[in-house]
Design a protein around this motif. Structure first.
Motif, PDB file in Angstrom:
ATOM      1  N   LEU A  80       0.723  -1.111  -0.111  1.00 39.32           N
ATOM      2  CA  LEU A  80      -0.126   0.018  -0.036  1.00 39.32           C
ATOM      3  C   LEU A  80       0.877   1.258  -0.086  1.00 39.32           C
ATOM      4  O   LEU A  80       0.902   2.364  -0.526  1.00 39.32           O
ATOM      5  CB  LEU A  80      -0.702  -0.003   1.175  1.00 39.32           C
ATOM      6  CG  LEU A  80      -1.901   1.368   1.604  1.00 39.32           C
ATOM      7  CD1 LEU A  80      -2.591   1.412   0.304  1.00 39.32           C
ATOM      8  CD2 LEU A  80      -2.651   1.366   2.702  1.00 39.32           C
ATOM      9  N   LEU A  88      -2.574  -2.012  -7.017  1.00 36.42           N
ATOM     10  CA  LEU A  88      -2.656  -3.087  -5.791  1.00 36.42           C
ATOM     11  C   LEU A  88      -3.042  -4.586  -6.642  1.00 36.42           C
ATOM     12  O   LEU A  88      -2.637  -5.592  -6.253  1.00 36.42           O
ATOM     13  CB  LEU A  88      -3.561  -2.985  -4.604  1.00 36.42           C
ATOM     14  CG  LEU A  88      -3.212  -1.938  -3.579  1.00 36.42           C
ATOM     15  CD1 LEU A  88      -4.053  -1.679  -2.471  1.00 36.42           C
ATOM     16  CD2 LEU A  88      -1.490  -2.234  -3.311  1.00 36.42           C
ATOM     17  N   VAL A  97      -7.421  -2.681   1.187  1.00 37.67           N
ATOM     18  CA  VAL A  97      -6.896  -1.397   1.592  1.00 37.67           C
ATOM     19  C   VAL A  97      -7.405  -1.004   2.757  1.00 37.67           C
ATOM     20  O   VAL A  97      -6.618  -0.593   3.703  1.00 37.67           O
ATOM     21  CB  VAL A  97      -7.533  -0.487   0.551  1.00 37.67           C
ATOM     22  CG1 VAL A  97      -6.859   1.053   0.856  1.00 37.67           C
ATOM     23  CG2 VAL A  97      -6.937  -0.937  -0.875  1.00 37.67           C
ATOM     24  N   SER A 136      -5.204  -2.588   5.518  1.00 41.05           N
ATOM     25  CA  SER A 136      -4.051  -1.992   5.687  1.00 41.05           C
ATOM     26  C   SER A 136      -4.327  -0.569   6.328  1.00 41.05           C
ATOM     27  O   SER A 136      -3.444  -0.047   7.140  1.00 41.05           O
ATOM     28  CB  SER A 136      -3.258  -1.981   4.211  1.00 41.05           C
ATOM     29  OG  SER A 136      -3.028  -3.104   3.852  1.00 41.05           O
TER      30      SER A 136
END
Lengths: 163, 1068
Positions: free
Chosen positions: A102, A156, B21, B24
């Motif tokens: 990320l 990603l 996401v 994270s």
């Protein structure tokens, strides 16, 4: 006259936390913190600073993202050899890799999008606060955030497929 | 659209993000920043100091352009002329240094290709190591080369060090290029000198809550003040209502000015509630009694219970926590502390957490103080806000015995007397009635004011005594000899030294009882102005002395212990036990030798007894030495102010006042008294002076305080009757305050647990304790630290006597072992190092004596260029280094060391400068002096590996290899296996081990230890050559060493060795 001690006391932790979340690396964060305060220190010699929090947060995010882009293949030393006591080391390793990915993807975003994303999701700022920090309109914040999310998903996904 | 809340509890977990996401993001958001790293970064940012406004910079854009051109030129020059770090490609972020290792037997080339792979940029410090052979714990076999701990060195440098290093590089350049570099460097920022006295730009009259961020203040709408006066003590309970006009929650910092000697005793904050946004409900007034039938004002705890949490929110209550322990609850923002408790205009401040939008906030804060006594009256003052307030009320309540002659201003109205209390009330709406509220009253007895109370299981009494000091009629003066101790260190101000000399002349001229005198000048080292003996106090004698002080250059650090040593063992004949007046003329903080005031004074007392009477002068506005002065004068003499020339005549007479020397303060008859404490451990009283005494008593009842002492040769006993009662409120905390300050005044870490325990019980904020905010204080208060199980008087006396004794070898060993707990975070390493401490020979347990021959530098003896440069910029570094170099070349090593030590004084608190000075002291052959300077650095920064490494180097040079090994081990442990410049430190350690083993002078245990460590650390025995290049972080001189397998230096190619590179046993 500027009360520098007070500025550092009041905003130092915020600057550090902002940079830390983006970088996840203590030494880099310390360096960014130093750069940010040095820059702010020099800026205030030549211009009046109306809102220190906004200025410092903006500088912190920008400098941290700059550092993120410069990283290339440098691997943080922390975490490499630290024994873990976690129940599931494998899961922990996967989580770390996802976090690293990320951050890596954030380094590939355009600066404004990356900054907006970090301020919104890492620092928990509202659209208005981000707009005030970056001196842009709330509409621009919304647009940048939307683009950042879309780009991040793509990046990603690409990274996962390459893997 | 629904209102968005930014409160953590109300937030939804980002539904717009994808699962991966979001997970994270959540992890990253909740990863806590490493606290050590944060504090290091904050400290570094603070060091930048408040910038001076330089508006011309904004106008002179051309200067920036010139600087940019010069910078480009510099980079070019660096690439052309500089040693290898500057010749490397600049592909890594700048501002970083590091340790680099290059493996591969036979491969010692420094090509830009290979070097560039791990060059950390053009940095002026750090260590580059080219190590043929395997490198421990790095990389896989077969790798050509690999990096070790690139990074983190940069964090130890200051900006000026980089400037200094660039200047060093430019020394090798042609003249024209050097000038260009100088032109560029002139624009670099210089380190700001730490001011001796700091005053807030804006006076704080009241309390304020400033928003974190832009510093805007919440609106102060109402203030209610309830003052309770008992005996000599007063408690001020202030209730403030603030309003947050913003539409968003904010975090803020509370600040409040506390008056002279005031000590915060209570804090509670109600952060507001959504139901009270318009302030319709005001909290119950602290100026009203809690019950209709009661007259007494509420205590802080009762006032807190009167505030309705449903209107004002859940209170955050301050509890005493040890510093630096942080409060445990996440909502708790951090401890509030008084920045200089007990001193004039201390500020009580700290973060107070989140304040709700458009909410009224109620703050309850209390402080207690001993009231001043002027012209037969007790005086209480409370500063009023600068602006009109919607609601302002003040009520003062005191014992009814104070009513005759009492007055509260501004405003009119007599006090109301009931239940043995007199109460004065004032209230204003939308008004600013004046600058301050003043209450004055005539106590029934000017000789003693006392109050007592029951607090918990104990009864306490506090009394202020004003003993009668008999005039010394026809008595012989205390002494006929005087010594003036004149500080000539670099930290002194020339104007103040001038005033000190004026004062000295005036004292001698006006005090005919002084027959002979001498002057002891001190900075780094001390020297008698007349080494041959006493000077007569005649016109000729005075002229002779003062003429020798003409043209003195102020330099060196402030080492009062050096002067004390000379004073106790003068070079000329002084009869044993000769009483002397000692006039201390110094404004500087102790920065060299014994820097701990209590230890210095305790040892002085132990050796000199009471034959020295100290007179200390405050020549400026600073009060850095207030504690030291108080200790020196506790048994006689005094502290006098002389801030300007017009004060000189009065100050010159002040030392001649008669005094009463106190031998004993005790209770006679009535309840049994224990833990009798005298404020400041005073042992002398002057006319108009007083003694504050506090004690624990077994029961209520009448008793008598007895003061025994001497006025001149006469024995004096005075008695003060007091009544111990249970109905007071303030005596318990007064005793606690006195106990805490007495315990902390000795600077003995072993006494701190006792101080914390007492502070917790009586809510005393101090340097060891602060107020932590808790939503539920019961959690913290349920288990307060246990109180000390000693008789406090005996504990303090024992500690004071212990301070005055020379430590035994075993005590030094124990101290060193205990220090490991502060230095090393890992238990296993600590255990190993305790073993090393146990085998240290006795001579290594104490730092080597480091006395320089003192002396004065006069203008005629200094380089004019150096003097001119210092006049231009007092804190400039280069001129000092050049002057030291010149003096060393002239064979004046002590004078060189003195000028170097002045740098450390001028840049107090800057570890980089301290290390620079220490390295240069080593180069001048004054390694012992360097060890003291660096040991102070280790004490200030116990977790800084650079401090330990530098100390280890100096200790090794000073001939203490075992102690040096200890600090190398600590540095390596702090760096960890992959820390920055770990390879450099390890290599230096290996050099030390090899050299000392070769010397063969180690004791058996230490030799075995060194052998083992060498086997563990040294992995390069088979390499034919070892090349290491060090550009130390401070001196920034480059030393290139080539050593053979045995560690013997065989060549030093590269740059010509510079002055500071030529350390004995090091370098080429």
């Amino acid at each position: 006259m500027t009360d520098w001690d007070r500025i550092v006391r009041e905003h130092g932790s915020v600057v550090f936390a902002t940079a830390w979340r983006i970088l996840g690396h203590a030494a880099d964060t310390e360096d960014v913190m130093q750069e940010v305060f040095l820059q702010a220190h020099q800026m205030q010699l030549t211009q009046e600073v109306r809102c220190w929090e906004a200025l410092l947060r903006r500088l912190a995010a920008c400098r941290a993202l700059d550092r993120l882009r410069q990283r290339r293949r440098v691997v943080p030393l922390e975490g490499l050899s630290i024994p873990t006591t976690a129940d599931d080391p494998e899961a922990l390793a996967v989580e770390r890799e996802l976090d690293a990915r990320l951050r890596q993807a954030l380094g590939q975003l355009p600066r404004r999008e990356a900054t907006v994303f970090c301020l919104r999701y890492f620092d928990d700022l509202s659209y208005e606060q981000i707009a005030e920090t970056l001196q842009i309109s709330p509409g621009a914040v919304a647009t940048a955030l939307h683009k950042a999310r879309a780009r991040l998903e793509t990046l990603l996904l690409e990274a996962a497929q390459e893997k | 659209m629904a209102d968005k809340s930014h409160l953590p509890d109300d937030r939804t977990p980002w539904p717009e993000l994808g699962d991966l996401v979001r997970a994270s993001v959540e992890r990253i958001r909740h990863s806590p920043p490493p606290p050590e790293s944060l504090s290091r970064a904050l400290e570094r940012a603070r060091r930048l100091g408040s910038p001076r406004p330089r508006p011309w910079l904004a106008r002179r854009a051309s200067l920036f352009a010139a600087s940019a051109v010069a910078a480009s030129l510099l980079v070019g020059l660096g690439l052309r002329y500089g040693p290898n770090p500057f010749a490397a490609p600049l592909d890594v972020p700048s501002g970083r240094g590091g340790d680099l290792a290059l493996m591969g037997p036979g491969d010692l080339r420094l090509s830009s290709d290979t070097y560039g792979q791990f060059s950390p940029a053009p940095v002026p410090g750090g260590t580059l190591m080219l190590v043929p052979g395997r490198v421990a714990n790095a990389g896989a076999p077969g790798d050509d080369y690999l990096t070790i701990g690139v990074a983190q060195v940069g964090s130890h440098w200051g900006a000026w060090e980089q400037v200094r290093a660039l200047r060093e590089v430019s020394r090798a350049m042609p003249q024209a290029d050097r000038k260009a570099v100088e032109a560029y460097l002139r624009h670099q920022a210089r380190p700001a000198r730490r001011p001796a006295w700091v005053k807030d730009g804006r006076p704080l009259r009241q309390a304020r809550i400033a928003q974190d961020g832009d510093g805007r203040e919440l609106l102060l709408e109402g203030v209610k003040v309830a003052v309770r006066i008992e005996g000599p003590r007063a408690r001020t309970l202030v209730q403030q209502v603030f309003y947050n006009p913003d539409d968003r929650p904010l975090t803020g910092t509370f600040e409040m000015a506390v008056p002279d000697g005031g000590s915060p005793s209570y804090f509670a904050l109600f952060p507001g509630n959504k139901t009270n946004t318009e302030g319709a409900t005001w909290p119950k007034d602290v100026t009203r009694s809690p019950a209709p039938a009661r007259v007494a004002l509420p205590t802080p705890e009762e006032a807190m219970k009167q505030v309705d949490p449903s209107c004002w929110g859940r209170p955050r209550v301050g509890c005493i926590v040890p510093v630096p322990a942080a409060p445990e609850e996440p909502a708790d923002p951090g401890p509030l502390a008084a920045d200089s408790p007990g001193r004039a205009r201390a500020t009580f401040r700290g973060p107070v957490g989140t304040i709700l939008p458009r909410a009224h906030v109620c703050v309850l804060v209390a402080y207690e103080e001993t009231l001043p006594f002027h012209d037969g009256r007790l005086v209480y003052r409370y500063p009023l806000p600068e602006t009109k307030l919607y609601d302002l009320a003040v009520v003062v309540q005191a014992d009814a015995a104070l009513a005759p002659g009492a007055r509260l201003s501004p405003g009119e109205g007599e006090g109301q007397t009931a239940d043995g209390l007199v109460t004065y009330r004032r209230a204003w709406k939308n008004a600013r009635p004046g600058e301050e509220v003043v209450f004055t009253a005539i106590p029934p007895s000017p000789a003693v004011q006392a109050t007592s109370c029951k607090h918990g299981d104990g009864r306490y009494l506090v009394a202020r005594l004003r003993p009668d000091v008999p005039a010394a009629l026809g008595e012989a003066p205390f002494a006929r000899h005087a010594v003036f101790l004149l500080d000539t260190s670099a930290g002194e101000n020339a104007a103040r030294v001038d005033r000190a000399v004026q004062l000295m002349r005036r004292v001698l001229e006006t005090d005919a009882s002084i027959a002979q005198f001498n002057v002891l000048t001190f900075s780094t080292g001390a020297a008698w102005l007349e080494p041959g003996g006493w000077l007569p106090n005649t016109q000729a004698g005075r002229d002779a002395a003062l003429s020798r002080l003409d043209g003195v250059v102020l330099e060196g650090a402030t080492d009062l212990s050096a002067a004390v040593e000379k004073l106790l063992a003068p070079a000329f004949a002084v009869p044993a036990g000769l009483p002397m007046h000692c006039f201390l003329l110094s404004e500087g903080r102790l920065s060299a030798g014994e820097t701990d005031g209590p230890s210095l004074v305790a040892r002085l007392e132990a050796r000199a007894g009471s034959r020295l009477r100290w007179h200390c002068y405050q020549l400026g506005l600073g009060d850095e030495n207030a504690d030291l002065f108080a200790l020196l004068t506790r048994a006689g003499g005094g502290v006098y102010r002389c801030p300007s020339e017009k004060d000189v005549p009065a100050a010159a007479q002040a030392h001649r006042r008669p005094s009463l020397r106190i031998d004993r303060v005790a209770f006679e008859g009535g309840p049994e008294a224990t833990d009798v404490l005298v404020s400041g451990r005073r042992a002398a009283v002057y006319p108009g002076g007083d003694l504050v005494v506090a004690a624990q008593l077994s029961r209520a009842g009448p008793t008598t305080l007895v003061v025994e002492g001497h006025a001149g040769d006469r024995k004096v006993t005075q008695r003060f009757p007091v009544e111990v009662r249970d109905d007071g409120q303030l005596a318990g905390r007064a005793w606690g305050e006195l106990a805490v300050s007495s315990l902390l005044a000795l600077n003995d870490p072993r006494l701190e647990p006792a101080a914390v325990a007492i502070a917790s019980r009586f809510r005393v904020a101090s340097r060891a304790t602060a107020f932590g905010l808790f939503a539920d204080p019961r959690r913290w208060e349920a288990e307060p630290p246990p109180p000390p199980g000693h008789d406090l008087e005996a504990l303090l006396d024992g500690a004071w006597k212990a301070l005055g004794r020379e430590a035994t070898p075993q005590q030094r060993r124990d101290w060193l072992a205990a220090q490991l707990g502060h230095w090393v975070p890992l238990d296993a390493v600590r255990r190993d190092l305790r073993g090393l401490v146990a085998m240290l020979p006795e001579r290594e347990l104490k730092l080597p004596a480091a006395r320089l021959q003192g002396g004065l530098t006069r203008r005629a003896g200094a380089d004019p260029a150096y003097l001119a440069a210092r006049r231009q910029d007092r804190v400039a570094i280069d001129p000092v280094l050049d002057e030291a170099r010149r003096r060393l070349a002239a064979g004046e090593a002590d004078a060189a060391a003195r000028v170097l030590c002045g740098l450390a004084e001028e840049h107090a608190g800057n570890p980089d400068v301290a290390r620079l000075v220490a390295y240069h002291l080593v180069a001048t052959g004054r390694a012992a002096l360097a060890t003291h300077l660096l040991a102070d650095q280790v004490e200030q920064r116990p977790h800084d590996p650079a401090a330990h490494r530098a100390l280890a180097v100096a200790l090794d040079e000073a001939g203490l290899p075992g102690r040096a090994a200890l600090h190398f081990e600590v540095a390596l442990a702090l760096l960890g296996p992959r820390g920055g410049w770990v390879a450099g430190a390890r290599e230096e350690f290996v050099f030390l081990l090899r050299r000392r083993l070769r010397d063969g002078q180690l004791p058996e245990g230490l030799r075995r230890y060194f052998d083992e460590q060498l086997a563990r650390l040294d992995r390069h025995d088979k390499a034919p050559l070892q090349v290491s290049m060090t550009w130390n972080a401070t001196a920034s001189d480059v030393a290139l060493r080539v050593t053979d397998a045995a560690g013997k230096a065989v060549q030093a190619p590269g740059r010509k060795p510079t002055w500071s590179a030529s350390w004995p046993g090091r370098g080429g």
